[in-house]
Design a protein around this motif. Structure first.
Motif, PDB file in Angstrom:
ATOM      1  N   LEU A 254      11.736  19.821  32.472  1.00  0.00           N
ATOM      2  CA  LEU A 254      13.120  20.275  32.325  1.00  0.00           C
ATOM      3  C   LEU A 254      13.868  19.223  31.524  1.00  0.00           C
ATOM      4  N   ALA A 255      14.550  19.661  30.462  1.00  0.00           N
ATOM      5  CA  ALA A 255      15.364  18.735  29.660  1.00  0.00           C
ATOM      6  C   ALA A 255      16.586  19.522  29.217  1.00  0.00           C
ATOM      7  N   SER A 256      17.582  19.577  30.101  1.00  0.00           N
ATOM      8  CA  SER A 256      18.747  20.425  29.866  1.00  0.00           C
ATOM      9  C   SER A 256      19.964  19.578  29.521  1.00  0.00           C
ATOM     10  N   GLY A 257      20.720  20.008  28.515  1.00  0.00           N
ATOM     11  CA  GLY A 257      21.953  19.311  28.158  1.00  0.00           C
ATOM     12  C   GLY A 257      21.768  18.179  27.169  1.00  0.00           C
ATOM     13  N   VAL A 258      20.664  18.214  26.427  1.00  0.00           N
ATOM     14  CA  VAL A 258      20.456  17.192  25.385  1.00  0.00           C
ATOM     15  C   VAL A 258      21.275  17.579  24.156  1.00  0.00           C
ATOM     16  N   LEU A 259      22.020  16.622  23.621  1.00  0.00           N
ATOM     17  CA  LEU A 259      22.800  16.897  22.420  1.00  0.00           C
ATOM     18  C   LEU A 259      21.902  16.633  21.207  1.00  0.00           C
ATOM     19  N   LEU A 260      21.803  17.663  20.356  1.00  0.00           N
ATOM     20  CA  LEU A 260      20.855  17.629  19.241  1.00  0.00           C
ATOM     21  C   LEU A 260      21.605  17.541  17.915  1.00  0.00           C
ATOM     22  N   HIS A 261      21.154  16.639  17.059  1.00  0.00           N
ATOM     23  CA  HIS A 261      21.726  16.516  15.712  1.00  0.00           C
ATOM     24  C   HIS A 261      20.580  16.537  14.711  1.00  0.00           C
ATOM     25  N   VAL A 262      20.579  17.508  13.811  1.00  0.00           N
ATOM     26  CA  VAL A 262      19.587  17.505  12.736  1.00  0.00           C
ATOM     27  C   VAL A 262      20.337  17.159  11.456  1.00  0.00           C
TER      28      VAL A 262
ATOM     29  N   TYR B 184      10.961  25.611  16.050  1.00  0.00           N
ATOM     30  CA  TYR B 184      12.261  24.953  16.217  1.00  0.00           C
ATOM     31  C   TYR B 184      13.140  25.169  14.996  1.00  0.00           C
ATOM     32  N   LEU B 188      16.761  27.132  14.759  1.00  0.00           N
ATOM     33  CA  LEU B 188      17.937  26.310  14.452  1.00  0.00           C
ATOM     34  C   LEU B 188      18.637  26.800  13.192  1.00  0.00           C
ATOM     35  N   PHE B 235      19.140  26.910  22.376  1.00  0.00           N
ATOM     36  CA  PHE B 235      20.084  26.198  21.520  1.00  0.00           C
ATOM     37  C   PHE B 235      21.455  26.819  21.714  1.00  0.00           C
ATOM     38  N   VAL B 241      28.292  21.440  14.048  1.00  0.00           N
ATOM     39  CA  VAL B 241      28.804  21.143  12.713  1.00  0.00           C
ATOM     40  C   VAL B 241      27.637  21.375  11.766  1.00  0.00           C
ATOM     41  N   ALA B 255      22.656  20.336  11.212  1.00  0.00           N
ATOM     42  CA  ALA B 255      22.903  21.077  12.452  1.00  0.00           C
ATOM     43  C   ALA B 255      23.188  20.041  13.524  1.00  0.00           C
ATOM     44  N   SER B 256      24.452  19.605  13.583  1.00  0.00           N
ATOM     45  CA  SER B 256      24.829  18.497  14.463  1.00  0.00           C
ATOM     46  C   SER B 256      25.630  19.002  15.651  1.00  0.00           C
ATOM     47  N   GLY B 257      25.311  18.505  16.833  1.00  0.00           N
ATOM     48  CA  GLY B 257      26.081  18.860  18.025  1.00  0.00           C
ATOM     49  C   GLY B 257      25.594  20.111  18.737  1.00  0.00           C
ATOM     50  N   VAL B 258      24.350  20.476  18.499  1.00  0.00           N
ATOM     51  CA  VAL B 258      23.764  21.622  19.210  1.00  0.00           C
ATOM     52  C   VAL B 258      23.357  21.162  20.618  1.00  0.00           C
ATOM     53  N   LEU B 259      23.739  21.939  21.619  1.00  0.00           N
ATOM     54  CA  LEU B 259      23.349  21.603  22.989  1.00  0.00           C
ATOM     55  C   LEU B 259      21.986  22.228  23.252  1.00  0.00           C
ATOM     56  N   LEU B 260      21.051  21.387  23.672  1.00  0.00           N
ATOM     57  CA  LEU B 260      19.656  21.802  23.814  1.00  0.00           C
ATOM     58  C   LEU B 260      19.267  21.823  25.281  1.00  0.00           C
ATOM     59  N   HIS B 261      18.616  22.917  25.692  1.00  0.00           N
ATOM     60  CA  HIS B 261      18.101  23.022  27.055  1.00  0.00           C
ATOM     61  C   HIS B 261      16.638  23.432  26.981  1.00  0.00           C
ATOM     62  N   VAL B 262      15.746  22.627  27.496  1.00  0.00           N
ATOM     63  CA  VAL B 262      14.342  23.021  27.581  1.00  0.00           C
ATOM     64  C   VAL B 262      14.050  23.285  29.062  1.00  0.00           C
ATOM     65  N   LEU B 263      13.669  24.535  29.367  1.00  0.00           N
ATOM     66  CA  LEU B 263      13.597  24.986  30.756  1.00  0.00           C
ATOM     67  C   LEU B 263      12.175  25.395  31.126  1.00  0.00           C
ATOM     68  N   LEU B 276      23.285  25.198  32.986  1.00  0.00           N
ATOM     69  CA  LEU B 276      22.099  25.146  33.833  1.00  0.00           C
ATOM     70  C   LEU B 276      22.492  25.511  35.265  1.00  0.00           C
TER      71      LEU B 276
END
Lengths: 338, 338
Positions: A254-262, B184, B188, B235, B241, B255-263, B276
């Motif tokens: 489980l990895a929930s709430g990670v802020l992602l920036h590409v 991914y 995205l 995502f 942004v 693709a900056s500031g995307v909130l990521l949840h791996v469940l 969550l």
């Protein structure tokens, strides 16, 4: 989270995701040579990670000289004992740029970290020299290093191992060949287990250039700028919810709430505040010319509309004249692309 | 963001990432048959996406019957015209469960969406029937559907195409084989271009089970629960942004500031509030027994410490007795794992 201000005197770091272009534009390597001082550069080249020592030295020596570097000195310890050799330490001590090649990052950490040579690299960074590295030479720069692991997008317990790196990029873990080898999962696993670390994944032929920049109040920040063909992916796990402390064997995490920036080339990220640095929109010269013309047309249209009320006849004459000269004009309100 | 409350009467959706286990535990397919009513289930099986029509029907027919389904009716239109066939529409109209197989999701959307058969699937969902599907049959369930595209972790402009799906999962785009085919980047890309959509990536042999659940104030929420071997990746681009409106050709996207949840299995995500759902920690029975024993030991230790002050001789006698019975006891403060 509490963050210490970076030191103003530290040099740039160039964290390269592997397979940087060596034959065509060479954008990244050109930047490394230029940041190292160009004709005045003294580059210490460390090929220790590679099993192809001499050949790797020849390639980078030729490249750096071709790109205008004044001097290139191979520094190739093959054991911890050799990493105490005063001549090698001196070569790094006098370098304006240090470059670590790809290969096996555990070999690099096993031979260099915690030796006088490893300390000399850290000192070179602290006194302002450029420190760069590609692939294994990228991984070694972070405080926590991906030792090895498997690919895959989904984070699973035990899919990778962490070892200690040089610590030039603090509170972070760097992964490379990120897109090409599908390393989302393993980098997420690490930040899920260690949410104080920022995860930084660098694609091939892509560089995270990290420099210290002052903000409007002269407070120094560490800023990461992206150069090259791919992207830099950042996982900020500060608010993560995870089950990493209780997940069994190789089960998905489980990895929930990670802020992602590409972040593609041209993007910048403030490592000190952990926020995107707003960039002026990049407009290419052709678009800019078209836009300027459209703006002129729009202003003329506004004047024509006003004039139509005042003197319809004068407007008709002007429009007839304009049409003859430049042909029927598309409605500028539709813009250059529609 | 404004969200409408889901309808309480809608049936469960089972969004399966492809390659669900058909030979061993069959966790996901078992759940589908059970949710469809088990012995009372009437399952409409739609193999339209597949180019292997009869064989696919045989496999799922055998599977669903083996898992106890009362009735399985193949519904296999091969053209939009056939998707108007009243017999097929009736079969879906009477179904307690609808299952769409894998294959080519564009074939599924081309033949079914916007026909009486497509409408019958939506109505089946609205009246409470289970609608499930795997791979292409998963993609088709969202409002916006990944038509096709390439793999890769880094989002690039134009790496994928969007078409319209059945819209059972609203304001979302679903991708499947997510881990296994490294998707991914393309998911995205889609949320970078359409930040009103939630991106949902489902791994193989994994199911996003979406049901309507009431909260403490009896407000209905759509809740996604994960079943199976892999993970569901979400995502949330609400605060993204991006440069998607101006990125050229196939260049990497910001693709900056995307909130990521791996469940992983057991995790739950509230689609209505986009948060969550906290889960009670899952403790396996063996660990629970060990923990209970450690708690008893701790309480005894506390009593022993107190007793030592009152009567050291009595304590020594008790400890001697206990040691004889159960041998030297490790310090319970160290816990069962250390």
């Amino acid at each position: 989270m509490p963050l210490t201000s970076p030191d103003r005197t530290t040099g740039p770091l160039m964290v390269i995701g592997g397979a940087e272009d060596k034959l065509r534009k060479r954008t990244i390597l050109k930047e490394f040579v230029s940041a190292s001082g160009g004709a005045d550069a003294r580059i210490a080249l460390i090929p220790t990670a590679s099993s192809l020592g001499d050949e790797v030295v020849e390639v980078y020596d030729a490249l750096f000289r071709r790109l205008g570097a004044g001097e290139v000195v191979p520094v190739r310890p093959q054991s911890r004992e050799e990493a105490h050799d005063p001549d090698l330490v001196k070569a790094v001590g006098e370098a304006t740029g240090v470059f670590m090649t790809g290969g096996n990052q555990l070999k690099l950490s096993a031979i260099i970290c915690g030796t006088p040579l490893g300390d000399a690299i850290v000192e070179a960074h602290e006194r302002g020299a450029v420190v760069g590295g590609t692939s294994a030479g990228a991984s070694i720069q972070s405080s926590h290093m991906v030792a090895f692991g498997v690919g895959g997008a989904t984070p699973k317990q035990r899919m990778t191992q962490v070892a200690a790196g040089l610590g030039l990029v603090k509170s972070a873990v760097i992964d490379q060949h990120f897109d090409q080898r599908n390393r989302y999962g393993r980098l997420l696993m690490i930040v899920a287990q260690s949410p104080q670390l920022l995860g930084i994944g660098v694609d091939e032929d892509t560089c995270a250039l990290i420099t210290v920049e002052e903000d409007a109040d002269e407070v120094p920040h560490e800023v990461l700028r992206v150069i090259g063909r791919g992207s830099v992916t950042i996982f900020d796990p500060a608010s993560i919810v995870s089950n990493a402390h209780e997940a069994k064997r190789s089960s998905p995490l489980l990895a929930s709430g990670v802020l992602l920036h590409v972040l593609p080339a041209g993007a910048a990220y403030d490592l000190t505040t952990r926020t995107l640095v707003p960039q002026p929109a990049a407009i290419d010269p052709e678009d800019a010319a078209e836009l300027a013309e459209a703006q002129r047309d729009m202003r003329q249209l506004a004047r024509d509309i006003a004039a139509a009320d005042a003197s319809p006849a004068a407007l008709r004459r002007r429009l007839a004249r304009t049409r003859t000269k430049i042909g029927p004009n598309p409605d500028p309100l539709e813009g250059p692309v529609s």
